[in-house]
Motif scaffolding. Structure first.
Motif, PDB file in Angstrom:
ATOM      1  N   GLY A  62       0.776  -1.228   0.000  1.00  0.00           N
ATOM      2  CA  GLY A  62       0.000   0.000   0.000  1.00  0.00           C
ATOM      3  C   GLY A  62       0.807   1.277   0.000  1.00  0.00           C
ATOM      4  N   HIS A  63       2.118   1.195  -0.216  1.00  0.00           N
ATOM      5  CA  HIS A  63       2.966   2.389  -0.172  1.00  0.00           C
ATOM      6  C   HIS A  63       3.794   2.468  -1.450  1.00  0.00           C
ATOM      7  CE1 HIS A  63       2.065   1.302   4.023  1.00  0.00           C
ATOM      8  NE2 HIS A  63       1.927   2.602   4.159  1.00  0.00           N
ATOM      9  N   SER A  64       3.583   3.536  -2.207  1.00  0.00           N
ATOM     10  CA  SER A  64       4.155   3.593  -3.553  1.00  0.00           C
ATOM     11  C   SER A  64       5.531   4.232  -3.614  1.00  0.00           C
ATOM     12  CB  SER A  64       3.210   4.379  -4.480  1.00  0.00           C
ATOM     13  OG  SER A  64       3.133   5.744  -4.072  1.00  0.00           O
ATOM     14  N   LEU A  65       5.990   4.876  -2.521  1.00  0.00           N
ATOM     15  CA  LEU A  65       7.257   5.595  -2.546  1.00  0.00           C
ATOM     16  C   LEU A  65       8.080   5.299  -1.295  1.00  0.00           C
ATOM     17  CD1 LEU A  65       6.488   9.211  -3.833  1.00  0.00           C
ATOM     18  CD2 LEU A  65       8.071   7.581  -4.850  1.00  0.00           C
ATOM     19  N   GLY A  66       9.380   5.118  -1.496  1.00  0.00           N
ATOM     20  CA  GLY A  66      10.304   4.973  -0.383  1.00  0.00           C
ATOM     21  C   GLY A  66      11.570   5.772  -0.657  1.00  0.00           C
ATOM     22  N   PHE A  67      12.063   6.446   0.357  1.00  0.00           N
ATOM     23  CA  PHE A  67      13.292   7.242   0.245  1.00  0.00           C
ATOM     24  C   PHE A  67      14.322   6.704   1.235  1.00  0.00           C
ATOM     25  CE2 PHE A  67       9.698   9.939  -0.778  1.00  0.00           C
ATOM     26  CZ  PHE A  67      10.105  10.645  -1.906  1.00  0.00           C
ATOM     27  N   VAL A  68      15.570   6.670   0.813  1.00  0.00           N
ATOM     28  CA  VAL A  68      16.675   6.337   1.717  1.00  0.00           C
ATOM     29  C   VAL A  68      17.740   7.409   1.548  1.00  0.00           C
ATOM     30  CG1 VAL A  68      18.475   4.700   2.348  1.00  0.00           C
ATOM     31  CG2 VAL A  68      16.238   3.855   1.614  1.00  0.00           C
ATOM     32  N   CYS A  69      18.113   8.050   2.651  1.00  0.00           N
ATOM     33  CA  CYS A  69      19.183   9.050   2.647  1.00  0.00           C
ATOM     34  C   CYS A  69      20.485   8.361   3.051  1.00  0.00           C
ATOM     35  CB  CYS A  69      18.844  10.166   3.617  1.00  0.00           C
ATOM     36  SG  CYS A  69      20.176  11.359   3.862  1.00  0.00           S
ATOM     37  N   GLN A  70      21.495   8.476   2.214  1.00  0.00           N
ATOM     38  CA  GLN A  70      22.813   7.892   2.485  1.00  0.00           C
ATOM     39  C   GLN A  70      23.808   9.034   2.652  1.00  0.00           C
ATOM     40  OE1 GLN A  70      23.214   4.151   1.935  1.00  0.00           O
ATOM     41  NE2 GLN A  70      24.846   4.551   3.387  1.00  0.00           N
ATOM     42  N   LEU A  71      24.376   9.161   3.851  1.00  0.00           N
ATOM     43  CA  LEU A  71      25.286  10.257   4.154  1.00  0.00           C
ATOM     44  C   LEU A  71      26.706   9.719   4.243  1.00  0.00           C
ATOM     45  CD1 LEU A  71      25.046  13.320   4.846  1.00  0.00           C
ATOM     46  CD2 LEU A  71      25.129  12.642   7.250  1.00  0.00           C
ATOM     47  N   THR A  72      27.627  10.273   3.429  1.00  0.00           N
ATOM     48  CA  THR A  72      29.029   9.889   3.465  1.00  0.00           C
ATOM     49  C   THR A  72      29.877  11.147   3.652  1.00  0.00           C
ATOM     50  OG1 THR A  72      29.446  10.099   1.083  1.00  0.00           O
ATOM     51  CG2 THR A  72      28.507   8.007   1.856  1.00  0.00           C
ATOM     52  N   ALA A  73      31.196  10.962   3.675  1.00  0.00           N
ATOM     53  CA  ALA A  73      32.090  12.099   3.854  1.00  0.00           C
ATOM     54  C   ALA A  73      32.081  13.029   2.648  1.00  0.00           C
ATOM     55  CB  ALA A  73      33.507  11.610   4.116  1.00  0.00           C
ATOM     56  N   ALA A  74      31.643  12.539   1.491  1.00  0.00           N
ATOM     57  CA  ALA A  74      31.687  13.343   0.268  1.00  0.00           C
ATOM     58  C   ALA A  74      30.350  13.940  -0.119  1.00  0.00           C
ATOM     59  CB  ALA A  74      32.219  12.494  -0.893  1.00  0.00           C
ATOM     60  N   GLU A  75      29.248  13.247   0.194  1.00  0.00           N
ATOM     61  CA  GLU A  75      27.953  13.697  -0.320  1.00  0.00           C
ATOM     62  C   GLU A  75      26.811  13.080   0.462  1.00  0.00           C
ATOM     63  OE1 GLU A  75      27.996  12.356  -4.382  1.00  0.00           O
ATOM     64  OE2 GLU A  75      27.669  10.270  -3.841  1.00  0.00           O
ATOM     65  N   MET A  76      25.645  13.616   0.226  1.00  0.00           N
ATOM     66  CA  MET A  76      24.404  13.017   0.710  1.00  0.00           C
ATOM     67  C   MET A  76      23.595  12.612  -0.514  1.00  0.00           C
ATOM     68  SD  MET A  76      21.414  14.519   3.242  1.00  0.00           S
ATOM     69  CE  MET A  76      20.584  15.590   2.060  1.00  0.00           C
ATOM     70  N   THR A  77      23.257  11.336  -0.608  1.00  0.00           N
ATOM     71  CA  THR A  77      22.403  10.887  -1.707  1.00  0.00           C
ATOM     72  C   THR A  77      21.008  10.612  -1.166  1.00  0.00           C
ATOM     73  OG1 THR A  77      23.064   8.559  -1.398  1.00  0.00           O
ATOM     74  CG2 THR A  77      24.305   9.868  -3.011  1.00  0.00           C
ATOM     75  N   VAL A  78      20.016  10.993  -1.946  1.00  0.00           N
ATOM     76  CA  VAL A  78      18.628  10.654  -1.657  1.00  0.00           C
ATOM     77  C   VAL A  78      18.202   9.659  -2.725  1.00  0.00           C
ATOM     78  CG1 VAL A  78      16.274  11.502  -1.385  1.00  0.00           C
ATOM     79  CG2 VAL A  78      18.197  12.913  -0.636  1.00  0.00           C
ATOM     80  N   ASN A  79      17.971   8.437  -2.297  1.00  0.00           N
ATOM     81  CA  ASN A  79      17.689   7.332  -3.205  1.00  0.00           C
ATOM     82  C   ASN A  79      16.209   6.984  -3.127  1.00  0.00           C
ATOM     83  OD1 ASN A  79      20.641   6.907  -3.637  1.00  0.00           O
ATOM     84  ND2 ASN A  79      20.554   6.391  -1.473  1.00  0.00           N
ATOM     85  N   VAL A  80      15.559   6.923  -4.263  1.00  0.00           N
ATOM     86  CA  VAL A  80      14.109   6.775  -4.337  1.00  0.00           C
ATOM     87  C   VAL A  80      13.764   5.445  -4.994  1.00  0.00           C
ATOM     88  CG1 VAL A  80      11.953   7.886  -4.997  1.00  0.00           C
ATOM     89  CG2 VAL A  80      14.028   9.259  -4.760  1.00  0.00           C
ATOM     90  N   VAL A  81      12.832   4.718  -4.375  1.00  0.00           N
ATOM     91  CA  VAL A  81      12.236   3.550  -5.023  1.00  0.00           C
ATOM     92  C   VAL A  81      10.737   3.823  -5.148  1.00  0.00           C
ATOM     93  CG1 VAL A  81      12.001   2.337  -2.797  1.00  0.00           C
ATOM     94  CG2 VAL A  81      11.853   1.055  -4.940  1.00  0.00           C
ATOM     95  N   ALA A  82      10.179   3.497  -6.297  1.00  0.00           N
ATOM     96  CA  ALA A  82       8.772   3.799  -6.566  1.00  0.00           C
ATOM     97  C   ALA A  82       8.105   2.619  -7.240  1.00  0.00           C
ATOM     98  CB  ALA A  82       8.651   5.040  -7.454  1.00  0.00           C
TER      99      ALA A  82
END
Length: 426
Positions: A373-393
């Protein structure tokens, strides 16, 4: 090895749920020439003995009336787990296409429960680890990655034994109270754009922010990176929902499912899940990015002041000793297709100590599964170089994923302008 309560809850949440595949995928990009498949298998094979859950098989008792267990698998074959991505998928777009296909394919209850794929590119290569979520959460999965890919060869270890004491009646009542409170909690807005029956397909994408920008926003907003991440997601969801015809200016706060650490030492011999689920209200009604950030700060502060975090931790601890029918009932109720949250937003930190043959990854991305019942998921990955926002839909419920990634970029620009930071954080 008897599975822990949250591990069993994840397994139960997909049982007889159509199109729910409770697995996680990691994508690591490295610079340079790729190793051969044989070299990768030899490297991983020398280290597998140090992570015994990865050479085990999942076993259920009769009628699933007891706790699921991991048992030593005498038929384990490394070649079934360490594989190659089709050679035509030789760049980032192709690798994301491969990850999308992996997230839409069920692996529950069958071998293999994990896989590691090698993807060769032009001047770079990638490793794609996929594992069932009951095996590991974000931190445990990172521990497995660091062990499998690292230079050190760990000592082989057996699967640990675990015989938790039975759940006492008083503890069972507390578990029931905590579960009921979760179910009676604030209902999310009913939005077809975010909540609906899942299809079979998944799509993934990723957006990166230089760490200098993140630090500048943290300093300007006087907050933590997680609150910047929530504000970023709120701005993107506002644009996404408006494009889908939702009247966002009058929209009640969205309910976002996130995780809190329940503590405990991560153990490569056990892996497992050390998180519990909580809800955070997220305001997508505010057009001003500063207001969205302040709302995120207030929501996180209220969460830590209130009882939900401790109740959720208590619920997870009690589930470790609960009988299987109760685990199934709680998991079924908490992941009903009616939805107790609008979307999932997890937060992972760090890539410290992760390397492969002396090379640190250029980028580390991860994606989690979509509950029923949930169409979107986000995962924030924080490293020393960057922050990525990863989306699954869900591919059917969110057919415009590239537009959602553009919404994340727009939300990022709004935040940088609102806090007077330049493109590189100054």
């Amino acid at each position: 090895m008897r599975l822990g309560g949250f591990d069993r809850t994840i397994l139960a949440s997909e049982w007889k749920r159509r199109n729910v595949c409770a697995d996680c995928v990691w994508l690591l990009r490295f610079e340079g020439e790729a190793p051969s498949l044989e070299e990768l298998r030899a490297h991983v094979g020398r280290r597998l003995g140090g992570v015994p859950p990865l050479t085990a098989a999942l076993r259920y008792p009769a009628l699933r009336l007891g706790a699921a267990r991991l048992v030593a698998d005498p038929g384990f074959e490394l070649d079934r787990h360490v594989l190659a991505v089709p050679p035509e998928l030789d760049d980032e777009a192709g690798w994301l296409e491969f990850v999308s296909a992996e997230l839409g394919r069920s692996i529950a209850g069958e071998r293999p429960l994990w896989s590691l794929h090698l993807a060769a590119g032009r001047g770079e290569f990638a490793l794609v680890l996929r594992h069932h979520h009951f095996l590991a959460d974000g931190k445990s999965g990172f521990l497995a990655l660091r062990t499998l890919l690292g230079d050190a060869v760990p000592e082989p270890a057996p699967l640990p034994l675990s015989r938790p004491a039975p759940l006492r009646p008083r503890e069972a009542r507390r578990l029931g109270t905590a579960a009921a409170r979760w179910l009676r909690g604030p209902r999310p807005p009913r939005l077809r754009a975010l909540n609906g029956p899942l299809g079979r397909g998944r799509r993934v994408a990723s957006m990166a922010m230089p760490i200098a920008e993140v630090k500048a926003l943290v300093a300007g907003a006087e907050c933590f990176p997680n609150e910047i991440y929530l504000s970023l997601v709120a701005g993107a969801l506002r644009r996404h929902l408006a494009r889908r015809g939702v009247e966002v200016d009058r929209l009640a706060p969205l309910q976002i499912g996130t995780m809190v650490d329940v503590g405990g030492r991560r153990d490569r011999c056990r892996l497992g899940n050390h998180y519990s689920a909580v809800r955070v209200p997220l305001s997508a009604a505010a057009a001003d990015p500063r207001r969205r950030t302040e709302a995120a700060k207030a929501a996180v502060a209220a969460l830590h002041r209130g009882p939900e975090v401790e109740e959720s931790r208590a619920l997870t601890a009690a589930m470790d000793r609960a009988p299987a029918p109760l685990v199934h009932a709680v998991a079924w109720a908490m992941t009903t297709t009616r939805g107790t949250v609008n979307a999932i937003a997890s937060h992972l930190a760090g890539s410290r100590g992760l390397s492969f043959r002396g090379r640190r990854p250029l980028r580390l991305c991860s994606w989690t599964y979509l509950p029923a019942g949930h169409s979107l998921g986000f995962v924030c990955q924080l490293t020393a170089a960057e922050m990525t926002v990863n989306v699954v839909a869900d591919a059917e419920l969110v057919p415009d994923l590239p537009a959602l990634v553009a919404d994340l970029e727009s939300s990022r620009r709004q935040l940088l302008e609102a806090y007077d930071t330049g493109p590189n954080g100054g």
